[in-house]
Structure formats: C-alpha cells, structure tokens
Design an enzyme around this catalytic site. Structure first.
Site, PDB file in Angstrom:
ATOM      1  N   HIS A  14     -48.736  -8.258-104.439  1.00 45.29           N
ATOM      2  CA  HIS A  14     -49.752  -7.351-104.969  1.00 45.29           C
ATOM      3  C   HIS A  14     -49.021  -6.202-105.643  1.00 45.29           C
ATOM      4  O   HIS A  14     -48.231  -5.509-105.022  1.00 45.29           O
ATOM      5  CB  HIS A  14     -50.653  -6.818-103.855  1.00 45.29           C
ATOM      6  CG  HIS A  14     -51.751  -5.952-104.372  1.00 45.29           C
ATOM      7  ND1 HIS A  14     -52.941  -6.474-104.813  1.00 45.29           N
ATOM      8  CD2 HIS A  14     -51.826  -4.618-104.551  1.00 45.29           C
ATOM      9  CE1 HIS A  14     -53.713  -5.473-105.224  1.00 45.29           C
ATOM     10  NE2 HIS A  14     -53.048  -4.345-105.074  1.00 45.29           N
ATOM     11  N   CYS A  15     -49.275  -6.010-106.913  1.00 42.98           N
ATOM     12  CA  CYS A  15     -48.586  -4.981-107.687  1.00 42.98           C
ATOM     13  C   CYS A  15     -49.473  -3.747-107.802  1.00 42.98           C
ATOM     14  O   CYS A  15     -50.548  -3.808-108.397  1.00 42.98           O
ATOM     15  CB  CYS A  15     -48.240  -5.506-109.078  1.00 42.98           C
ATOM     16  SG  CYS A  15     -47.395  -4.286-110.089  1.00 42.98           S
ATOM     17  N   PRO A  16     -49.042  -2.617-107.246  1.00 44.19           N
ATOM     18  CA  PRO A  16     -49.861  -1.403-107.352  1.00 44.19           C
ATOM     19  C   PRO A  16     -49.888  -0.824-108.763  1.00 44.19           C
ATOM     20  O   PRO A  16     -50.792  -0.081-109.111  1.00 44.19           O
ATOM     21  CB  PRO A  16     -49.202  -0.437-106.376  1.00 44.19           C
ATOM     22  CG  PRO A  16     -47.806  -0.901-106.249  1.00 44.19           C
ATOM     23  CD  PRO A  16     -47.839  -2.388-106.447  1.00 44.19           C
ATOM     24  N   ASN A  19     -52.460  -2.923-110.372  1.00 43.05           N
ATOM     25  CA  ASN A  19     -53.590  -2.935-109.442  1.00 43.05           C
ATOM     26  C   ASN A  19     -54.241  -4.309-109.326  1.00 43.05           C
ATOM     27  O   ASN A  19     -55.457  -4.448-109.353  1.00 43.05           O
ATOM     28  CB  ASN A  19     -54.623  -1.883-109.831  1.00 43.05           C
ATOM     29  CG  ASN A  19     -55.597  -1.622-108.698  1.00 43.05           C
ATOM     30  OD1 ASN A  19     -55.250  -1.791-107.531  1.00 43.05           O
ATOM     31  ND2 ASN A  19     -56.810  -1.219-109.032  1.00 43.05           N
ATOM     32  N   THR A  20     -53.423  -5.316-109.214  1.00 42.35           N
ATOM     33  CA  THR A  20     -53.920  -6.658-109.001  1.00 42.35           C
ATOM     34  C   THR A  20     -52.817  -7.509-108.381  1.00 42.35           C
ATOM     35  O   THR A  20     -51.683  -7.076-108.268  1.00 42.35           O
ATOM     36  CB  THR A  20     -54.420  -7.288-110.313  1.00 42.35           C
ATOM     37  OG1 THR A  20     -55.072  -8.516-110.021  1.00 42.35           O
ATOM     38  CG2 THR A  20     -53.298  -7.540-111.287  1.00 42.35           C
TER      39      THR A  20
END
Length: 95
Positions: A14-16, A19-20
């Site tokens: 999950h990549c902040p 945001n997905t």
C-alpha cells in the site's frame, strides 16, 4: 490490503504517496510515478547547482576571493570556505 480493506490481485504494498494499493494492474502507473519523481529530483538538483554557481561566480566572485593569513600573505579561499560562506548568507536558496 489491511489499510484500505480491498482485495488486490498480486498485491505488492500500500503506497501512501498515491494513496492506493500497488498490485497487478497499476505497476506501470506506480513506476511512472517513480520515474517522474526521479526526473523532478534531477531537475531540482540541476537548478540548485545553477543558482549556486551564479551566486558563487557572478554575484560574489568567490573564485577571486582571498584572506590574509597570520604571516600577512594572501591565501585563496578554498571551495569549502566558499561553500560555508554561501550557506551562511543564502540559507533560503540552499534549503
């Protein structure tokens, strides 16, 4: 994904920043995102180098600067001394 509570095939992480979740269908968008940011970092480094060169050579003429040592001799300013001078007087440009 435990963060966004979605099921993603070939889940990577999950990549902040985007945001997905990064998974099977959006690897190329994530890699393009990384490429754009790398290019932006190189461009920013180039611009900062250009600004520092202008400040050092054209505005302050640090390549001609000197100081007088304890024996009264003129000594050329080293690159580290010139860099310290620029850091001291132009903090907003450096940051």
């Amino acid at each position: 994904c435990s963060i966004c509570n979605k099921c993603v095939s070939r889940f990577d992480h999950h990549c902040p920043w985007i945001n997905t979740c990064v998974g099977e269908r959006n690897y190329r968008w994530f890699l393009l995102f990384l490429l754009y940011h790398a290019m932006l970092c190189f461009y920013s480094a180039y611009l900062h180098g250009t600004i520092l060169a202008y400040l050092a050579y054209d505005l302050h003429r640090l390549h001609e600067a000197y100081y007088i040592d304890a024996q009264g001799q003129h000594q050329a300013v080293t690159r580290s001394q010139a860099f310290q001078y620029l850091m001291l007087h132009h903090q907003m440009v450096i940051a």
